[in-house]
Motif scaffolding. Structure first.
Motif, PDB file in Angstrom:
ATOM      1  N   ILE A 161       5.804   3.037  -5.422  1.00 39.85           N
ATOM      2  CA  ILE A 161       6.643   4.608  -5.732  1.00 39.85           C
ATOM      3  C   ILE A 161       5.623   6.089  -5.120  1.00 39.85           C
ATOM      4  O   ILE A 161       5.837   6.921  -5.141  1.00 39.85           O
ATOM      5  CB  ILE A 161       7.416   4.850  -6.791  1.00 39.85           C
ATOM      6  CG1 ILE A 161       9.189   3.857  -6.716  1.00 39.85           C
ATOM      7  CG2 ILE A 161       7.933   6.657  -6.697  1.00 39.85           C
ATOM      8  CD1 ILE A 161       9.871   3.914  -7.895  1.00 39.85           C
ATOM      9  N   GLU A 162       4.000   5.336  -5.736  1.00 42.50           N
ATOM     10  CA  GLU A 162       3.250   6.407  -6.339  1.00 42.50           C
ATOM     11  C   GLU A 162       2.806   6.070  -4.557  1.00 42.50           C
ATOM     12  O   GLU A 162       2.484   7.154  -4.148  1.00 42.50           O
ATOM     13  CB  GLU A 162       1.850   5.622  -7.196  1.00 42.50           C
ATOM     14  CG  GLU A 162       0.936   6.801  -6.903  1.00 42.50           C
ATOM     15  CD  GLU A 162      -0.764   6.296  -8.166  1.00 42.50           C
ATOM     16  OE1 GLU A 162      -1.355   6.745  -8.013  1.00 42.50           O
ATOM     17  OE2 GLU A 162      -0.307   5.721  -8.610  1.00 42.50           O
ATOM     18  N   LEU A 163       2.505   5.306  -3.845  1.00 43.33           N
ATOM     19  CA  LEU A 163       2.018   5.344  -2.970  1.00 43.33           C
ATOM     20  C   LEU A 163       3.087   6.696  -2.037  1.00 43.33           C
ATOM     21  O   LEU A 163       2.522   6.804  -0.737  1.00 43.33           O
ATOM     22  CB  LEU A 163       2.355   3.922  -1.454  1.00 43.33           C
ATOM     23  CG  LEU A 163       1.687   3.172  -0.439  1.00 43.33           C
ATOM     24  CD1 LEU A 163       0.080   4.535  -0.063  1.00 43.33           C
ATOM     25  CD2 LEU A 163       1.717   2.548  -0.110  1.00 43.33           C
ATOM     26  N   LEU A 164       4.363   6.091  -1.441  1.00 38.67           N
ATOM     27  CA  LEU A 164       5.525   6.832  -1.165  1.00 38.67           C
ATOM     28  C   LEU A 164       5.263   8.423  -1.637  1.00 38.67           C
ATOM     29  O   LEU A 164       4.828   8.900  -0.368  1.00 38.67           O
ATOM     30  CB  LEU A 164       6.668   6.906  -1.088  1.00 38.67           C
ATOM     31  CG  LEU A 164       8.049   7.325  -0.860  1.00 38.67           C
ATOM     32  CD1 LEU A 164       8.112   7.707  -0.384  1.00 38.67           C
ATOM     33  CD2 LEU A 164       9.378   7.033  -2.034  1.00 38.67           C
ATOM     34  N   GLU A 165       5.204   8.934  -2.355  1.00 37.26           N
ATOM     35  CA  GLU A 165       5.203  10.307  -2.902  1.00 37.26           C
ATOM     36  C   GLU A 165       3.379  10.699  -2.310  1.00 37.26           C
ATOM     37  O   GLU A 165       3.195  11.509  -1.139  1.00 37.26           O
ATOM     38  CB  GLU A 165       4.136  10.521  -3.970  1.00 37.26           C
ATOM     39  CG  GLU A 165       6.243  10.132  -5.279  1.00 37.26           C
ATOM     40  CD  GLU A 165       6.093  10.773  -6.354  1.00 37.26           C
ATOM     41  OE1 GLU A 165       5.059  10.645  -7.267  1.00 37.26           O
ATOM     42  OE2 GLU A 165       6.657  11.746  -6.852  1.00 37.26           O
ATOM     43  N   ARG A 166       2.115   9.340  -2.017  1.00 36.04           N
ATOM     44  CA  ARG A 166       1.264  10.719  -1.381  1.00 36.04           C
ATOM     45  C   ARG A 166       1.149  10.137  -0.053  1.00 36.04           C
ATOM     46  O   ARG A 166       0.719  11.527   1.061  1.00 36.04           O
ATOM     47  CB  ARG A 166      -0.249   9.033  -1.885  1.00 36.04           C
ATOM     48  CG  ARG A 166      -0.182  10.053  -3.866  1.00 36.04           C
ATOM     49  CD  ARG A 166      -0.875   9.253  -4.402  1.00 36.04           C
ATOM     50  NE  ARG A 166      -2.483   9.328  -3.538  1.00 36.04           N
ATOM     51  CZ  ARG A 166      -3.629   7.975  -4.346  1.00 36.04           C
ATOM     52  NH1 ARG A 166      -3.382   7.773  -5.108  1.00 36.04           N
ATOM     53  NH2 ARG A 166      -4.804   9.120  -4.061  1.00 36.04           N
ATOM     54  N   VAL A 167       1.479   9.116   0.692  1.00 33.89           N
ATOM     55  CA  VAL A 167       1.697   9.466   2.343  1.00 33.89           C
ATOM     56  C   VAL A 167       2.749  10.569   2.666  1.00 33.89           C
ATOM     57  O   VAL A 167       1.957  11.211   3.449  1.00 33.89           O
ATOM     58  CB  VAL A 167       1.746   7.772   2.148  1.00 33.89           C
ATOM     59  CG1 VAL A 167       2.414   7.826   4.317  1.00 33.89           C
ATOM     60  CG2 VAL A 167       1.264   6.568   2.253  1.00 33.89           C
ATOM     61  N   LYS A 168       3.592  10.610   2.198  1.00 32.53           N
ATOM     62  CA  LYS A 168       4.725  11.951   2.363  1.00 32.53           C
ATOM     63  C   LYS A 168       3.811  12.901   2.502  1.00 32.53           C
ATOM     64  O   LYS A 168       4.488  14.370   2.564  1.00 32.53           O
ATOM     65  CB  LYS A 168       5.732  11.989   1.671  1.00 32.53           C
ATOM     66  CG  LYS A 168       7.015  11.072   1.301  1.00 32.53           C
ATOM     67  CD  LYS A 168       7.795  10.640   2.933  1.00 32.53           C
ATOM     68  CE  LYS A 168       8.983  11.744   2.701  1.00 32.53           C
ATOM     69  NZ  LYS A 168       9.419  11.403   4.097  1.00 32.53           N
ATOM     70  N   GLN A 169       2.851  13.218   1.275  1.00 37.41           N
ATOM     71  CA  GLN A 169       2.853  14.646   1.430  1.00 37.41           C
ATOM     72  C   GLN A 169       1.385  14.391   2.559  1.00 37.41           C
ATOM     73  O   GLN A 169       0.674  15.780   3.291  1.00 37.41           O
ATOM     74  CB  GLN A 169       1.604  14.249   0.283  1.00 37.41           C
ATOM     75  CG  GLN A 169       2.062  14.881  -0.533  1.00 37.41           C
ATOM     76  CD  GLN A 169       1.510  14.736  -2.078  1.00 37.41           C
ATOM     77  OE1 GLN A 169       0.103  14.641  -2.469  1.00 37.41           O
ATOM     78  NE2 GLN A 169       2.381  15.147  -3.405  1.00 37.41           N
ATOM     79  N   LEU A 170       0.806  13.553   2.998  1.00 43.95           N
ATOM     80  CA  LEU A 170      -0.333  13.545   4.475  1.00 43.95           C
ATOM     81  C   LEU A 170       0.924  13.813   5.593  1.00 43.95           C
ATOM     82  O   LEU A 170       0.358  14.199   6.297  1.00 43.95           O
ATOM     83  CB  LEU A 170      -1.001  12.552   4.354  1.00 43.95           C
ATOM     84  CG  LEU A 170      -2.044  12.708   3.099  1.00 43.95           C
ATOM     85  CD1 LEU A 170      -2.359  10.377   3.028  1.00 43.95           C
ATOM     86  CD2 LEU A 170      -3.429  13.288   3.694  1.00 43.95           C
ATOM     87  N   GLN A 171       1.389  13.443   5.983  1.00 47.60           N
ATOM     88  CA  GLN A 171       3.021  12.850   6.922  1.00 47.60           C
ATOM     89  C   GLN A 171       3.828  13.014   6.532  1.00 47.60           C
ATOM     90  O   GLN A 171       4.522  12.076   6.334  1.00 47.60           O
ATOM     91  CB  GLN A 171       3.189  11.777   7.277  1.00 47.60           C
ATOM     92  CG  GLN A 171       1.536  10.805   7.575  1.00 47.60           C
ATOM     93  CD  GLN A 171       1.239  10.061   8.966  1.00 47.60           C
ATOM     94  OE1 GLN A 171       1.772   9.761   9.720  1.00 47.60           O
ATOM     95  NE2 GLN A 171       0.151   9.549   8.629  1.00 47.60           N
ATOM     96  N   PRO A 172       4.595  14.172   6.319  1.00 48.65           N
ATOM     97  CA  PRO A 172       6.140  14.407   5.823  1.00 48.65           C
ATOM     98  C   PRO A 172       7.218  14.222   6.998  1.00 48.65           C
ATOM     99  O   PRO A 172       8.201  13.897   6.545  1.00 48.65           O
ATOM    100  CB  PRO A 172       6.283  15.870   5.330  1.00 48.65           C
ATOM    101  CG  PRO A 172       4.892  16.890   5.970  1.00 48.65           C
ATOM    102  CD  PRO A 172       3.962  15.675   6.505  1.00 48.65           C
ATOM    103  N   ASP A 173       6.884  13.966   7.732  1.00 51.17           N
ATOM    104  CA  ASP A 173       8.084  13.034   8.712  1.00 51.17           C
ATOM    105  C   ASP A 173       8.390  11.497   8.434  1.00 51.17           C
ATOM    106  O   ASP A 173       8.719  11.454   9.378  1.00 51.17           O
ATOM    107  CB  ASP A 173       8.051  14.152  10.313  1.00 51.17           C
ATOM    108  CG  ASP A 173       7.584  15.025  11.070  1.00 51.17           C
ATOM    109  OD1 ASP A 173       8.315  16.024  10.102  1.00 51.17           O
ATOM    110  OD2 ASP A 173       6.814  15.590  11.321  1.00 51.17           O
ATOM    111  N   LEU A 174       7.552  10.763   8.304  1.00 48.87           N
ATOM    112  CA  LEU A 174       7.227   9.757   8.179  1.00 48.87           C
ATOM    113  C   LEU A 174       8.642   9.167   7.001  1.00 48.87           C
ATOM    114  O   LEU A 174       8.098  10.128   6.517  1.00 48.87           O
ATOM    115  CB  LEU A 174       6.157   9.195   7.063  1.00 48.87           C
ATOM    116  CG  LEU A 174       6.151   7.709   7.042  1.00 48.87           C
ATOM    117  CD1 LEU A 174       5.875   6.930   9.025  1.00 48.87           C
ATOM    118  CD2 LEU A 174       5.079   7.728   6.365  1.00 48.87           C
TER     119      LEU A 174
END
Length: 461
Positions: free
Chosen positions: A62-75
């Motif tokens: 879940i934390e990874l999800l939040e941080r990666v979505k900040q880097l790549q919003p379309d992912l």
């Protein structure tokens, strides 16, 4: 499927099996065995879809999800776990997961979910590209939204802006019709010329005619000197005429003449003038009904309706509300720092019907920023009508709303059952107020066995 897939799982055998399978399907697959490794990978490369194990060493899914979505919003991310629970599913959806599967799962089912996630990722990226292509006069006054409705609007603006075609923008008050007009002008060859706006509802008929076409000295009482009209002021540019349905039939005839051949006269004048002006008109009324009632000319309607752009009410594009909230909090900051919205407050904002549309949302957020403590907007900072729509924090932004509603309902009723139908205890267990629980139970309606009913006056006390 032609896509870049990121697989993050500390189970080497499962990760390798999935990687081989989806590579055969035409995907470019990147593997990571930890959240830290996945973050480093996401910083360096772009991905369309991802599979994250929920329980990872170090940074969890879940934390990874939040941080990666900040880097790549379309992912778009699908979470995998061997320890499935409704609470975890809701939490994952709140944080932006596209979907959630419990191990063991069937590979064909996973493939279907990946295909749908890929389609959503591509649509989101295309929408963002369209928004970036459309130029705005400032970040504060740009259009916001990545849902299907706004994607269509952006596509229409992109198509019509470079032309000289008259445009009719339709939509309820507060939906952003003037922003559409500004986007059309700002992306047209006329962008360096004036954009002039007038609202027909704010002026009497005689004043509106003078405002549009100008007047000569002595043409009416008080006309002590000649005055150019908006058509002259907008020469070479764009004239935005809002609430055009409020224009009288007599003035409509004169306006139609300008649209047909570009010719007009000032009030009280005899000299024929020519306007090189593009017209964007807007209305919040059903013009077809106005024509039937004799209030609007059908020939003017057909001339205006060459190219139409329809903006729906905000309640019909709720998926855009989180983006709009972020936009207003970033561009209309009240106080010394930017505010953020708690999850239950955001859920209430998403569920409210917004009769005043985007304008009402902007005003509610301005008020909430004034009331917020430590720049954190809670339910208490929202108007009662908005706050009454709060529920136990389920987001509908990334999954089917009916499916989430059913998950939420089952969860609430199960907790209530475990608490012996004691609503006070159930509210505490759910982490919500009694008032919120009463609203939920009233919304779900009583069960046939009578086990779920709205609170009695005694229980409320």
């Amino acid at each position: 499927m032609n896509a870049n897939l990121l697989i993050v799982d500390d189970d080497d055998q499962l990760r390798t099996t999935l990687a081989k399978r989806f590579t055969r399907h035409g995907m470019t697959v990147t593997e990571a065995n930890s959240g830290e490794a996945a973050l480093a990978t996401a910083t360096e490369g772009r991905f369309d879809i991802a599979l994250f194990d929920l329980h990872l060493p170090g940074i969890d899914g879940i934390e990874l999800l939040e941080r990666v979505k900040q880097l790549q919003p379309d992912l778009e991310v699908i979470l995998l776990t061997a320890h499935g629970s409704i609470d975890t599913a809701i939490q994952a959806m709140k944080r932006g997961a596209y979907d959630y599967l419990t191990k063991p799962f069937h590979l064909p089912e996973l493939e279907i979910h990946l295909q749908k996630a890929l389609e959503k990722s591509h649509l989101s990226r295309r929408s963002r590209q369209l928004v970036e292509q459309i130029r705005y006069e400032s970040p504060r006054y740009r259009m916001v939204g990545s849902g299907p409705v706004m994607r269509k609007v952006f596509q229409l603006i992109e198509k019509v802006a470079p032309t000289g075609t008259t445009v009719l923008v339709r939509g309820p008050s507060g939906s952003g019709k003037e922003l559409v007009a500004r986007a059309i002008h700002g992306n047209s060859p006329r962008r360096d010329q004036p954009l002039v706006a007038v609202n027909c509802a704010t002026l009497q008929e005689s004043l509106l005619e003078s405002e549009l076409f100008g007047h000569e000295k002595g043409s009416f009482t008080g006309a002590t000197q000649a005055k150019p009209g908006l058509f002259e002021m907008a020469e070479g540019g764009t004239l935005f005429i809002d609430e055009i349905a409020e224009m009288s039939p007599a003035l409509q005839a004169k306006f139609l003449r300008v649209l047909e051949n570009g010719n007009y006269r000032r009030v009280g004048g005899t000299v024929e003038l020519t306007a090189d002006v593009r017209v964007v008109a807007a209305t919040n009324k059903p013009l077809e009904q106005e024509i039937k009632s004799g209030k609007f000319r059908d020939d003017l309607y057909y001339r205006l309706n060459v190219f139409s752009i329809v903006l729906p009410p905000l309640c019909e594009r709720r998926e855009d509300i989180p983006e709009l909230v972020e936009h207003f909090l970033a561009t209309r900051v009240v106080g010394s720092a930017r505010s953020r919205v708690e999850a239950d407050a955001l859920e209430a904002l998403k569920r409210y019907d917004w009769p005043g549309n985007v304008r009402e949302l902007a005003n509610v957020l301005e008020r909430a920023q004034i009331l917020a403590e430590n720049h954190i907007i809670t339910l208490d900072d929202l108007p009662d009508l908005v706050a009454s729509n709060a529920t136990p924090g389920v987001s509908t932004a990334h999954v089917d709303s009916r499916h989430l509603h059913e998950i939420e309902k089952r969860h609430v009723l199960e907790v209530l059952k475990q608490c012996g139908n004691n609503k006070v205890q159930a509210a505490k267990a759910l982490g919500i107020s009694r008032r919120a629980l009463y609203r939920l139970l009233d919304h779900y309606k009583p069960e046939s066995d009578g086990s779920v009913s709205a609170a009695t006056p005694e229980e409320v006390k």
